[in-house]
Enzyme design. Structure first.
Site, PDB file in Angstrom:
ATOM      1  N   ASP A  43     -11.707   0.813   2.015  1.00 12.06           N
ATOM      2  CA  ASP A  43     -10.738   1.026   3.099  1.00 12.06           C
ATOM      3  C   ASP A  43     -11.474   1.245   4.424  1.00 12.06           C
ATOM      4  O   ASP A  43     -12.619   1.694   4.436  1.00 12.06           O
ATOM      5  CB  ASP A  43      -9.899   2.271   2.754  1.00 12.06           C
ATOM      6  CG  ASP A  43      -8.544   2.240   3.441  1.00 12.06           C
ATOM      7  OD1 ASP A  43      -8.321   1.339   4.275  1.00 12.06           O
ATOM      8  OD2 ASP A  43      -7.713   3.108   3.112  1.00 12.06           O
ATOM      9  N   GLU A 101       0.866  -1.185   0.000  1.00 13.49           N
ATOM     10  CA  GLU A 101       0.000   0.000   0.000  1.00 13.49           C
ATOM     11  C   GLU A 101       0.900   1.231   0.000  1.00 13.49           C
ATOM     12  O   GLU A 101       1.812   1.338   0.810  1.00 13.49           O
ATOM     13  CB  GLU A 101      -0.904   0.035   1.242  1.00 13.49           C
ATOM     14  CG  GLU A 101      -1.756   1.304   1.267  1.00 13.49           C
ATOM     15  CD  GLU A 101      -2.744   1.377   2.436  1.00 13.49           C
ATOM     16  OE1 GLU A 101      -2.717   0.477   3.304  1.00 13.49           O
ATOM     17  OE2 GLU A 101      -3.536   2.340   2.460  1.00 13.49           O
ATOM     18  N   GLU A 156      -6.189  -4.881   8.394  1.00  9.24           N
ATOM     19  CA  GLU A 156      -5.200  -3.830   8.634  1.00  9.24           C
ATOM     20  C   GLU A 156      -4.737  -3.891  10.085  1.00  9.24           C
ATOM     21  O   GLU A 156      -5.463  -4.355  10.952  1.00  9.24           O
ATOM     22  CB  GLU A 156      -5.854  -2.453   8.427  1.00  9.24           C
ATOM     23  CG  GLU A 156      -6.212  -2.114   7.005  1.00  9.24           C
ATOM     24  CD  GLU A 156      -6.762  -0.692   6.905  1.00  9.24           C
ATOM     25  OE1 GLU A 156      -6.061   0.142   6.324  1.00  9.24           O
ATOM     26  OE2 GLU A 156      -7.864  -0.439   7.422  1.00  9.24           O
TER      27      GLU A 156
HETATM   28  P1  C2E Z   1      -5.017   3.919   5.659  1.00 14.93           P
HETATM   29  O1  C2E Z   1      -5.263   3.964   4.209  1.00 14.93           O
HETATM   30  O2  C2E Z   1      -5.972   3.106   6.443  1.00 14.93           O
HETATM   31  O3  C2E Z   1      -3.568   3.479   5.899  1.00 14.93           O
HETATM   32  C1  C2E Z   1      -3.155   2.671   6.883  1.00 14.93           C
HETATM   33  C2  C2E Z   1      -2.599   3.442   8.001  1.00 14.93           C
HETATM   34  O4  C2E Z   1      -2.350   2.572   9.084  1.00 14.93           O
HETATM   35  C3  C2E Z   1      -1.239   4.040   7.676  1.00 14.93           C
HETATM   36  O5  C2E Z   1      -1.117   5.223   8.395  1.00 14.93           O
HETATM   37  C4  C2E Z   1      -0.275   3.032   8.234  1.00 14.93           C
HETATM   38  O6  C2E Z   1       1.008   3.563   8.539  1.00 14.93           O
HETATM   39  C5  C2E Z   1      -0.973   2.604   9.464  1.00 14.93           C
HETATM   40  N1  C2E Z   1      -0.615   1.241   9.877  1.00 14.93           N
HETATM   41  C6  C2E Z   1      -0.248   0.198   9.136  1.00 14.93           C
HETATM   42  N2  C2E Z   1      -0.027  -0.886   9.903  1.00 14.93           N
HETATM   43  C7  C2E Z   1      -0.265  -0.512  11.174  1.00 14.93           C
HETATM   44  C8  C2E Z   1      -0.220  -1.203  12.441  1.00 14.93           C
HETATM   45  O7  C2E Z   1       0.069  -2.372  12.547  1.00 14.93           O
HETATM   46  N3  C2E Z   1      -0.541  -0.511  13.523  1.00 14.93           N
HETATM   47  C9  C2E Z   1      -0.909   0.828  13.443  1.00 14.93           C
HETATM   48  N4  C2E Z   1      -1.232   1.471  14.565  1.00 14.93           N
HETATM   49  N5  C2E Z   1      -0.972   1.510  12.280  1.00 14.93           N
HETATM   50  C10 C2E Z   1      -0.654   0.816  11.163  1.00 14.93           C
HETATM   51  P2  C2E Z   1      -0.589   6.511   7.715  1.00 14.93           P
HETATM   52  O8  C2E Z   1       0.449   6.254   6.750  1.00 14.93           O
HETATM   53  O9  C2E Z   1      -0.333   7.448   8.842  1.00 14.93           O
HETATM   54  O10 C2E Z   1      -1.846   6.988   6.906  1.00 14.93           O
HETATM   55  C11 C2E Z   1      -2.980   7.378   7.530  1.00 14.93           C
HETATM   56  C12 C2E Z   1      -4.104   7.558   6.560  1.00 14.93           C
HETATM   57  O11 C2E Z   1      -3.840   8.624   5.684  1.00 14.93           O
HETATM   58  C13 C2E Z   1      -4.319   6.378   5.624  1.00 14.93           C
HETATM   59  O12 C2E Z   1      -5.062   5.359   6.238  1.00 14.93           O
HETATM   60  C14 C2E Z   1      -5.005   6.992   4.500  1.00 14.93           C
HETATM   61  O13 C2E Z   1      -6.370   7.076   4.769  1.00 14.93           O
HETATM   62  C15 C2E Z   1      -4.403   8.357   4.475  1.00 14.93           C
HETATM   63  N6  C2E Z   1      -3.395   8.413   3.420  1.00 14.93           N
HETATM   64  C16 C2E Z   1      -2.082   8.082   3.452  1.00 14.93           C
HETATM   65  N7  C2E Z   1      -1.529   8.268   2.253  1.00 14.93           N
HETATM   66  C17 C2E Z   1      -2.483   8.698   1.431  1.00 14.93           C
HETATM   67  C18 C2E Z   1      -2.514   9.060   0.054  1.00 14.93           C
HETATM   68  O14 C2E Z   1      -1.552   8.989  -0.688  1.00 14.93           O
HETATM   69  N8  C2E Z   1      -3.702   9.494  -0.426  1.00 14.93           N
HETATM   70  C19 C2E Z   1      -4.795   9.557   0.340  1.00 14.93           C
HETATM   71  N9  C2E Z   1      -5.945  10.019  -0.195  1.00 14.93           N
HETATM   72  N10 C2E Z   1      -4.829   9.222   1.622  1.00 14.93           N
HETATM   73  C20 C2E Z   1      -3.657   8.785   2.155  1.00 14.93           C
HETATM   74 MG    MG Z   2      -7.090   1.754   6.417  1.00 18.38          MG
HETATM   75 MG    MG Z   3      -5.464   2.745   2.922  1.00 18.49          MG
END
Ligand code: C2E
Ligand code: MG
Ligand code: MG
Length: 937
Positions: free
Chosen positions: A839, A722, A896
């Site tokens: 998602d 991802e 996730e």
């Molecule tokens: P998401 O799409 O649900 O992404 C998963 C989030 O969970 C990611 O946070 C990831 O780092 C985190 N994660 C993965 N595995 C674990 C785990 O085992 N434990 C915990 N506590 N967290 C975990 P991240 O990278 O901070 O992103 C947060 C949200 O921001 C994403 O949720 C997504 O909705 C958004 N996002 C990130 N990048 C993009 C992007 O390029 N475009 C868009 N539109 N949204 C994005």
């Molecule tokens: Mg997610």
């Molecule tokens: Mg996601």
């Protein structure tokens, strides 16, 4: 009557004899007055008045010998121009002659030349008529500059016409009342006597000087009249004009040949001439006579009545009236039988003067004036009564005995039935009003206080409570009687003027409420909260205990509104408000600050921990599940607070501090509580700053993408990644996507950033040795407000990445708003070959039904379910249900947030096959993925 004769017969005896000379003097006075009034035209006016009345009483038929051809409005309209072409008159004469007219008189101005052909046509028609045509000739005030001002000039037909016609005079004398009463027999013009039109019509053969009174008892409406157009068109009964004298004239108003006359208002000149002609024909050319004789007769007859002082004055007055009536009766009879008008005007004026003398002598001059004044008073009293009754305000007048003296119609409608003059005021009016009136009655003289407006409440006839505004004013009323005005006749009255102000007051109260409170929740609005804080934060209060100002915001209220509608949100806000007030003490303040935020001000203990504890208790009180319309809505909140101790702070500053703390709390994932500290002031406008900085982030190369492996849970093999966006700001350091994505969404910047991520991720993935699947997050804003399919297509072509390896991750909330048409872009994306993944499933508010409406290949179970699986058995059941449903519809489930081996095992047991999480790998740079792939190979 007998006593009257008696007094006449004994003229010479006793006391009366002494009155003989004064009586004669009175008579002479009357005669003299009549003569004086004559200069003012009074007796003549009286004569005209009486003559007019006789004309109305007497009725006379016209002989029918005279017929009028009328240039009426219709004729004018039919011809369309004025003056008419002369040949039309020629045609008219031909028609009339054809029908056998005996004489034709044209009451029209022919004093100027028109076109040669027209004049010739008219002249030859007259010639053919063989001398039966007469043309009008009249005197007129000169307007030519050559003539002296006011000099009369004669308008006569042009010579060419005079050769073949007779001139007749149509000018009429006008009386002092501007009306035409008389006509001339004729006039001497340039030394030649000429007949008037009416004398001509009446076949008069006498002298042409002098004048006669027109007999207006001949009704002009009975004269035969034919419209000019009808004559021209031949649309009139044959022989209408045979053997008749025809007068052609204008009644159309535009032609202005109209004169005021007695009895009939205004008549055209031609009609007046015809009536005058009829008068002559019927030997009714009236002469006026008898002026002096009648005056003398009246005086002689009146004399005994003035002289008979012993006889009752009313009887003597009646005698005068009888003489007057007798004179008029004689006048009427004579006028009906002979062509004579009795000039009774001076006689009648003399009789009126005699009557006036009797009356004044009897009742005295002052009494006479008093009677007139009384009649006037009565009139104005009647008028005032009407005004009083019709007045918009209800008015009740009360006297010193507390009796109602008068009540206006509005008052009768306002107070209990039975209110009327004479009743006791206290039986019908509220006590305050009666007291108000009594207070006014007790005050006397200039010391009386200014009247004051007061309000009372009472129930109206249907029992509704009403608010009545009233004012009591005092007045003293003078009772005028025949005996005149005296001290005792002054009566003190109090007048109560009342107005129903219920609606007005309710509206004002409502406005006042709206200005202070938020109507939905009943909490203070922000402005009055600020005022309330200022009132609370008095120094002496703060000396004793600190005060906490806390603001909390409901998370995702927008999403709740999007899924359930505004009415749900409204009900939810109401319940939260109730929960909040229930939590606070009576002296604390609660306010609604914005759509999703509430505030409160409360006293806390003077310990370091107390504010934090209060905030936590506040959060626990309001962040619970709310039952609304059968749905249980879980609410989480963020709380920000600040504390005021010792010093007074400006309420707005406190509010801003709490707001900043709240903003800080909102950036966290969970329900957070943040207390304000001074350092925060630096980050006051962090959100605003980020928004500005985000605009430059791409060009400054501050953005990069990390990849988190997605793993086959059974084998641990990496099957996809991802893509997750990262922002490293040069000064602010790493900024979480949770913070900047929402800012980018609000500003629309996400469209640009999203396109960049798509392209960057595909470019990176293309370098990897194995064809891993690539999941990229797309925001709702991209899908609804930009052409996402076009952006995906462009990235695919630029990078050469295979579309069937691409998963687009969309969050569930997006699909909830049914008004947005997503079918089209989604169909386009599918057509490109890429798949959709839902998602964060489980955090939205929709049922499973939504998933089935869109073509999802994957469902990602939100990490909150995975994290809580061990603690809460319910979560296991939910995960199981999702896995089963996905299987039934051929969808893959991705879990996730797998952080432990226990998570992995449980998920495997539940039938979940794919997952991602820190247990396998944190998000890492693209090069790291390349390394992992090499190691696995
Ligand atoms: P998401 O799409 O649900 O992404 C998963 C989030 O969970 C990611 O946070 C990831 O780092 C985190 N994660 C993965 N595995 C674990 C785990 O085992 N434990 C915990 N506590 N967290 C975990 P991240 O990278 O901070 O992103 C947060 C949200 O921001 C994403 O949720 C997504 O909705 C958004 N996002 C990130 N990048 C993009 C992007 O390029 N475009 C868009 N539109 N949204 C994005
Ligand atoms: Mg997610
Ligand atoms: Mg996601």
């Amino acid at each position: 009557m007998r006593s009257l004769f008696a007094s006449v017969s004994s003229l010479i005896t006793g006391r009366r004899q002494a009155y003989l000379v004064p009586a004669m003097a009175v008579l002479c006075g009357i005669a003299l007055t009549v003569l004086l009034l004559d200069f003012a035209g009074v007796p003549s006016a009286m004569t005209r008045l009486l003559t007019g009345a006789r004309f109305e009483l007497l009725e006379r038929e016209p002989t029918g010998k005279i017929v009028i051809v009328d240039i009426d409005a219709q004729s004018l309209a039919d011809v369309g121009v004025w003056p008419w072409p002369r040949r039309l008159y020629g045609d008219l004469i031909d028609r009339l002659v054809e029908d056998g007219a005996e004489q034709i008189a044209l009451d029209i101005d022919f004093s100027t030349v028109s076109t040669t052909e027209d004049d010739a046509a008219f002249a030859s028609a007259m010639e053919r008529a063989n001398g039966i045509v007469s043309l009008a000739m009249f005197r007129q005030k000169s307007h030519r500059s050559a003539a002296r001002d006011g000099e009369m000039m004669v308008n006569r037909p042009i010579d060419r016409f005079l050769d073949v016609s007779w001139p007749v005079v149509v000018s009429v004398p006008i009386e002092a009342d501007s009306r035409v009463w008389r006509n001339y027999w004729g006039e001497v013009i340039d030394g030649i006597p000429e007949l008037s039109l009416s004398a001509f019509l009446g076949d008069a053969s006498g002298p042409t000087d002098g004048n006669f009174w027109i007999d207006y008892s001949i009704d002009p409406s009975r004269l035969t009249t034919v419209s000019f157009t009808d004559v021209l068109n031949g649309t009139f009964p044959k022989d209408t004009f045979r053997g008749k004298k025809v007068v052609v004239g204008a009644s159309a108003q535009e032609l202005r040949d109209l004169f005021p006359v007695p009895v009939y208002g205004i008549l055209p000149g031609s009609v007046i001439q015809s009536i005058a002609g009829e008068s002559v024909l019927q030997n009714r050319a009236l002469s006026m006579t008898g002026r002096d004789l009648l005056l003398a007769l009246a005086l002689v007859l009146a004399f005994p009545l003035i002289f008979a002082i012993d006889t009752n004055w009313k009887k003597r007055l009646a005698g005068l009236v009888a003489i007057s009536a007798g004179l008029e009766l004689a006048g009427l009879m004579i006028q009906s039988r002979y062509p004579v008008i009795l000039q009774t005007g001076p006689a009648q004026v003399a009789l009126i003067l005699a009557g006036l003398h009797l009356v004044l002598k009897q009742i005295g001059f002052h009494q006479f004036l008093l009677r007139i004044a009384r009649a006037q008073t009565q009139n104005s009293r009647r008028m005032l009564g009407q005004v009083f009754d019709d007045s918009f305000d209800a008015i009740v007048v009360m006297n010193a005995h507390r009796e109602v003296v008068a009540a206006s119609r509005a008052a009768i409608g306002m107070f209990p039935a039975g209110l009327k003059p004479g009743v006791m005021a206290s039986d019908y009016l509220p006590a305050e009003m009666v007291e108000g009136a009594v207070a006014v009655l007790d005050q006397k003289g200039p010391a009386a206080a200014k009247p004051e407006m007061k309000t009372v409440r009472l129930n109206d006839k249907s029992g509704e409570p009403r608010m009545i505004e009233f004012i009591a004013t005092g007045s003293s009323h003078l009772d005028i009687s025949d005996e005149g005005v005296s001290e005792q006749s002054a009566v003190s009255l109090a007048s109560l003027t009342c107005r129903d102000v219920t609606e007005e007051r309710l509206a004002n109260e409502k406005l006042a409420y709206l200005a202070k409170f938020e109507p939905l929740t009943g909490l203070l609005n922000r402005n009055s909260f600020v005022d309330g804080i200022a009132e609370h934060l008095l120094p002496m209060n703060l000396q004793q205990r600190p005060c906490i100002l806390a603001i909390f915001s409901v998370r995702d209220l927008d999403r709740i509104t999007a899924s359930l509608g505004f009415s749900y949100t409204d009900r939810l806000r109401k319940k939260i408000a109730r929960q909040l007030t229930g939590f606070l003490n009576a002296n604390d303040l609660a306010a609604s600050i914005g759509d999703d935020s509430f505030g409160c001000l409360a006293w806390v203990d003077d310990t370091a921990a107390a504010p934090g504890e209060f905030a936590a208790r506040l959060r626990d009180a309001v962040a619970t599940g709310y039952d609304i319309g059968g749905n249980r809505i879980p609410v989480t909140v963020n709380v920000g607070y600040t504390v005021a101790i010792g010093e007074i702070e400006d309420p707005n500053t406190l509010l801003r501090q709490a707001r900043n703390a709240l903003s800080r709390a909102q950036t966290g994932l969970a329900s957070e509580i943040v207390g304000f500290d001074k350092n925060m002031e630096d980050g006051v406008n962090r959100r605003q700053k980020l928004e500005v900085e985000l605009a430059r982030a791409l060009e400054r190369n501050e953005m990069h993408v990390l990849y988190q492996p997605q793993v086959d849970l059974a084998t641990g093999e990496m099957i996809g990644v991802e893509a997750l966006m990262r922002w490293k700001h040069s000064e602010l350091g790493m900024i979480s996507p949770i913070e900047f994505i929402s800012i980018a969404e609000e500003s629309g910047r996400i469209i640009e950033l999203g396109a960049w991520v798509l392209e960057q991720a595909m470019r990176d993935a293309a370098t990897w040795t194995r064809p891993l699947r690539l999941a990229v997050n797309v925001s709702a804003v991209q899908l609804t407000r930009s052409d996402l399919p076009a952006a995906v297509k462009s990235a695919l072509t630029k990078t050469g990445f295979a579309a069937d390896r691409l998963d687009l991750e969309v969050t569930e909330s997006l699909f909830i708003d049914e008004s947005i048409d997503l079918k089209k872009p989604i169909a386009k994306l599918r057509k490109l070959g890429c798949s959709l993944a839902m998602d964060d499933f489980g955090t939205g508010y929709s049922g499973l039904g939504y998933i089935l409406r869109f073509p999802f290949a994957k469902i990602k179970i939100d990490r909150s379910f995975v994290a809580n699986m061990e603690k809460d058995r319910a979560n296991i059941a939910i995960v199981k249900a999702v896995v089963d449903m996905a299987e039934a519809f051929g969808m893959t489930v991705v879990a996730e947030g797998i952080e432990t081996i226990e998570h992995q095992k449980m998920l495997l047991d539940l039938g979940c096959t794919v997952g991602q999480g820190y247990y396998y790998s944190r998000p890492v740079p693209a090069s790291e993925i390349a390394n992992l792939l090499k190691m696995a190979a």
